[in-house]
Design a protein around this motif. Structure first.
Motif, PDB file in Angstrom:
ATOM      1  N   SER A   1      86.113  38.904  58.997  1.00 30.47           N
ATOM      2  CA  SER A   1      85.207  39.809  59.703  1.00 30.47           C
ATOM      3  C   SER A   1      84.602  40.883  58.809  1.00 30.47           C
ATOM      4  CB  SER A   1      85.955  40.486  60.871  1.00 30.47           C
ATOM      5  OG  SER A   1      86.465  39.525  61.763  1.00 30.47           O
ATOM      6  N   SER A   2      84.665  40.706  57.497  1.00 34.12           N
ATOM      7  CA  SER A   2      84.166  41.747  56.599  1.00 34.12           C
ATOM      8  C   SER A   2      82.667  41.955  56.737  1.00 34.12           C
ATOM      9  CB  SER A   2      84.509  41.400  55.149  1.00 34.12           C
ATOM     10  OG  SER A   2      83.909  40.170  54.769  1.00 34.12           O
ATOM     11  N   ASN A   3      81.930  40.913  57.136  1.00 33.48           N
ATOM     12  CA  ASN A   3      80.470  41.039  57.254  1.00 33.48           C
ATOM     13  C   ASN A   3      80.002  41.134  58.700  1.00 33.48           C
ATOM     14  OD1 ASN A   3      81.171  38.450  57.914  1.00 33.48           O
ATOM     15  ND2 ASN A   3      79.629  37.459  56.651  1.00 33.48           N
ATOM     16  N   VAL A   4      80.902  41.487  59.613  1.00 36.62           N
ATOM     17  CA  VAL A   4      80.524  41.703  61.010  1.00 36.62           C
ATOM     18  C   VAL A   4      80.030  43.138  61.173  1.00 36.62           C
ATOM     19  CG1 VAL A   4      81.350  41.817  63.390  1.00 36.62           C
ATOM     20  CG2 VAL A   4      82.117  39.969  61.892  1.00 36.62           C
ATOM     21  N   GLU A   5      78.848  43.281  61.749  1.00 37.26           N
ATOM     22  CA  GLU A   5      78.241  44.594  61.918  1.00 37.26           C
ATOM     23  C   GLU A   5      78.084  44.932  63.397  1.00 37.26           C
ATOM     24  OE1 GLU A   5      74.548  44.547  59.888  1.00 37.26           O
ATOM     25  OE2 GLU A   5      75.433  44.340  57.887  1.00 37.26           O
ATOM     26  N   PHE A   6      78.224  46.217  63.694  1.00 34.34           N
ATOM     27  CA  PHE A   6      77.999  46.689  65.056  1.00 34.34           C
ATOM     28  C   PHE A   6      76.494  46.757  65.290  1.00 34.34           C
ATOM     29  CE2 PHE A   6      78.002  50.530  68.044  1.00 34.34           C
ATOM     30  CZ  PHE A   6      78.161  49.727  69.162  1.00 34.34           C
ATOM     31  N   ALA A   7      76.044  46.171  66.400  1.00 33.36           N
ATOM     32  CA  ALA A   7      74.615  46.108  66.705  1.00 33.36           C
ATOM     33  C   ALA A   7      74.355  46.761  68.060  1.00 33.36           C
ATOM     34  CB  ALA A   7      74.127  44.665  66.690  1.00 33.36           C
TER      35      ALA A   7
ATOM     36  N   ALA B   1      80.095  35.995  76.967  1.00 38.30           N
ATOM     37  CA  ALA B   1      79.873  37.435  77.078  1.00 38.30           C
ATOM     38  C   ALA B   1      79.178  37.920  75.814  1.00 38.30           C
ATOM     39  CB  ALA B   1      81.195  38.170  77.272  1.00 38.30           C
ATOM     40  N   VAL B   2      78.180  38.764  75.974  1.00 35.33           N
ATOM     41  CA  VAL B   2      77.416  39.273  74.838  1.00 35.33           C
ATOM     42  C   VAL B   2      78.216  40.376  74.152  1.00 35.33           C
ATOM     43  CG1 VAL B   2      75.302  40.424  74.112  1.00 35.33           C
ATOM     44  CG2 VAL B   2      75.232  38.696  75.929  1.00 35.33           C
ATOM     45  N   LEU B   3      78.509  40.182  72.872  1.00 36.41           N
ATOM     46  CA  LEU B   3      79.114  41.237  72.071  1.00 36.41           C
ATOM     47  C   LEU B   3      78.004  41.938  71.287  1.00 36.41           C
ATOM     48  CD1 LEU B   3      82.380  39.739  70.503  1.00 36.41           C
ATOM     49  CD2 LEU B   3      82.168  41.322  72.402  1.00 36.41           C
ATOM     50  N   PHE B   4      78.051  43.222  71.222  1.00 41.43           N
ATOM     51  CA  PHE B   4      77.037  43.963  70.476  1.00 41.43           C
ATOM     52  C   PHE B   4      77.431  43.953  69.008  1.00 41.43           C
ATOM     53  CE2 PHE B   4      76.684  45.106  74.810  1.00 41.43           C
ATOM     54  CZ  PHE B   4      75.336  45.348  75.027  1.00 41.43           C
ATOM     55  N   ALA B   5      77.417  42.740  68.451  1.00 39.55           N
ATOM     56  CA  ALA B   5      77.872  42.524  67.083  1.00 39.55           C
ATOM     57  C   ALA B   5      77.063  41.398  66.463  1.00 39.55           C
ATOM     58  CB  ALA B   5      79.361  42.179  67.068  1.00 39.55           C
ATOM     59  N   SER B   6      76.975  41.417  65.148  1.00 37.34           N
ATOM     60  CA  SER B   6      76.253  40.364  64.436  1.00 37.34           C
ATOM     61  C   SER B   6      76.977  40.036  63.143  1.00 37.34           C
ATOM     62  CB  SER B   6      74.810  40.802  64.128  1.00 37.34           C
ATOM     63  OG  SER B   6      74.800  41.904  63.243  1.00 37.34           O
TER      64      SER B   6
END
Length: 634
Positions: free
Chosen positions: A306-312, A368-373
């Motif tokens: 998850s190092s490249n997971v960003e909060f969107a 479910a939509v996660l506010f993540a990318s």
């Protein structure tokens, strides 16, 4: 807090960190040895030296003495050492120290990181080391980079000076930022203070702790408290519950939903249409456990990918309204359904974790939509609801079928925008819903990774018996698709062959893919292994195998079919199903692997008294379940 005087290594109590900061202090970061000088031993040495007039620093342990000397050399009057400046005999003082430690490191004038396994002769070619991932120096292999507590000791202080085993300066955090980024995966901008740690997503910060060890299990969570600005009681003896409590506190404090974006893989609804992943961890000898069915991770290691997971937070506009008339603009972004003022919320309850999230449904899949990318790909969380006495029903973040629950958590939401045209018949929206995630697994849980005889596109180069490409690459585009079934029970073969792989094809057919090692059983070379395929009508109920599957070597061996293609016919109650399978040798492993290239499926209705233009038939045709040419009267 207690500090050591650098001139005499004697303890002095400061009521607040601000009081200590006013006088200024240094701080020591190190990996503990089996024997360290404790708080009580420091006081004992001071009392004994008071009677003789000796300097307590000269009688202290080597690490305490040398750290005081180097701090004094650079003008520091006080230094803090976690080994001897905390009275660990007092549980309240220990808990206060753990909750305040990140602040103590952040307020220090300098942190000396002592690497006792790195010699002074270690020379770092920073340009080469940062560009060659295979090149590892003694500095990079230091045990200091593998400990849990040293993570905050690297991040919190403004200045970090690395010292060799001979207490010689190796370099500073700013000077070694490129090399430290390679070792720790922490962005260089964070290490050089060009970017605030609070601007990094929760999932990414969690990933920094993977691969780091702590002596006590609870410290996996406690050493991360300062990184997430969390304060909570320390309860040694609670084990992994400490990490659960940490995540619950993070969930209460921030709206960053990347906390739930932990998984090895992200599944694309279009690219892998089976949505039943092979078990990638099982291939490495690690098995999935029930923890993969929960919203919260069980350990920091779950965030290793998850190092490249960003909060969107702007992901309110990640889905579009796709219809048959707007296929050309399918990638145009439009707002989610619902008022723009809605925000994701999470609440801990006795029944589970109540969540308020946008949810999108397509075919039989709920996400479910996660506010993540991740790398520009918007992420969602698969949802499966099981029967429950609670209202609303409890959900699990996985894919659930009649055959069992599959450990697939994260979905690539943008694949919904690129769905095949036949699924663009209705408005796709993501209404905000209240859902409840379960705290505990279901009593009759069945976790089913696919058998290793099946390969998927990302593993095409590995040897296996069968390779099934994504559905959109298969000719024929059948209206139903292969759904894995539990392995057949009671299967026996005179040659000791392994049980075949079982699939359900709609409600009418069971398909079996297996291997036959019977000597000379129709294969090109006597005694070689042959691939076989057989189909039959289901047993007493859907997805229930009725006895062990069998095959006829002369009829069912793929290698014996003309052009490796064969049609099967299955009699049902009021219809007939005709299926044609087509295979070719896999281009990657042609001697061991058969690749499915075509699956033609026809369901022919036999209605004794029904007109071909009856409402029932026309309704089925309109739903694309039947083609008019497939229907006839007896």
């Amino acid at each position: 807090m207690y500090l050591l005087s650098t001139a005499r290594a004697e303890l002095r109590f400061f009521r607040t960190v601000e009081e200590a900061q006013y006088e200024g202090y240094a701080i020591l970061s190190h990996v503990w040895n089996e024997k360290e000088q404790t708080f009580a031993e420091t006081n004992t040495i001071a009392r004994e030296c008071e009677a003789t007039g000796a300097n307590p620093r000269d009688h202290s342990f080597d690490k305490v003495r040398e750290s005081c000397l180097i701090a004094e050399r650079y003008g520091h009057k006080w230094i803090w050492n976690d080994a001897c400046c905390i009275d660990k005999g007092s549980s309240s003082e220990l808990s206060e120290a753990i909750n305040s430690m990140f602040t103590w490191y952040a307020r220090a004038e300098v942190c000396y990181a002592y690497l006792q396994d790195v010699p002074s002769s270690c020379r770092l070619d920073l340009a080469v080391s940062s560009q060659r991932p295979d090149s590892q120096s003694e500095f990079e292999l230091s045990k200091w980079f593998t400990r849990g507590w040293t993570l905050q000791e690297l991040l919190a202080p403004t200045q970090v000076v690395f010292l060799s085993q001979d207490w010689e300066v190796i370099g500073t955090k700013a000077h070694l930022a490129a090399l430290l980024e390679k070792i720790t995966m922490i962005p260089r901008a964070v290490l050089t203070l060009d970017k605030d740690i609070r601007d990094i997503s929760v999932a990414s910060r969690m990933s920094w702790s993977t691969g780091r060890a702590t002596t006590r299990t609870e410290d996996e969570a406690y050493c991360l408290m300062g990184i997430f600005d969390i304060n909570m009681p320390t309860l040694y003896g609670e084990g992994r519950k400490a990490f659960q409590r940490l995540q619950e506190e993070i969930m209460r404090k921030t709206a960053d939903t990347t906390l739930f974006a932990w998984s090895e893989l992200v599944f694309n609804l279009r690219a892998v249409d089976l949505i039943r992943p092979e078990d990638p961890l099982g291939a490495d000898g690690v098995r999935y456990d029930k923890s993969c069915l929960f919203l919260l991770a069980s350990k920091p290691g779950d965030f290793r990918a998850s190092s490249n997971v960003e909060f969107a937070p702007d992901a309110m506009q990640i889905l579009c309204n796709v219809t048959e008339d707007t296929k050309s603009t399918a990638n145009v972004v439009a707002p989610l359904a619902g008022p723009s003022t809605q925000r994701p919320t999470f609440t801990i309850t006795p029944f589970g974790i109540d969540a308020h999230l946008p949810v999108v449904k397509i075919r039989n899949i709920t996400v479910a939509v996660l506010f993540a990318s991740r790398e520009g790909e918007q992420l969602g969380l698969f949802l499966s609801a099981l029967r429950s006495d609670s209202t609303p029903p409890l959900y699990y973040p996985c894919v659930c079928t009649k055959a069992g629950m599959w450990p697939a958590r994260l979905a690539a939401l943008s694949s919904i925008l690129r769905e095949a045209p036949e699924y663009r018949r209705q408005l796709i929206a993501a209404p905000w819903l209240d859902i409840c995630f379960a705290h505990t697994p279901p009593s009759s849980i069945i976790l089913r990774p696919l058998p290793t005889m099946i390969l998927f596109p990302e593993h095409a180069a590995r040897p296996s018996s069968y390779y099934i490409p994504p559905r959109f690459l298969i000719s024929g585009r059948p209206p139903v698709w292969l759904e894995p079934l539990p392995p057949p029970t009671g299967y026996s073969s005179p040659n000791g062959d392994a049980p075949p792989i079982a699939f359900a094809l709609g409600r009418d057919v069971e398909v079996f893919l297996g291997l036959c090692t019977a000597p000379g059983a129709g294969a090109e070379d006597a005694g070689s292994t042959s691939h076989w395929v057989n189909v039959r009508r289901p047993g007493r109920g859907r997805y229930e195998l009725d006895g062990p599957p069998t095959h006829e070597c002369s009829q069912h061996h793929i290698e014996e079919w003309a052009d490796w293609k064969k049609e099967f016919e299955v009699e049902a109650d009021r219809h007939v199903v005709r299926i044609t399978f087509a295979f070719i040798p896999s281009p990657v492993n042609p001697t061991t692997t058969c690749m499915l290239t075509g699956l033609d499926y026809e369901r022919i209705v036999r209605a004794h008294s029904t007109s071909p233009y009856s409402p029932y038939v026309l309704r089925q045709v309109g739903r694309r379940r039947l083609k008019p040419t497939w229907w006839y009267n007896e």
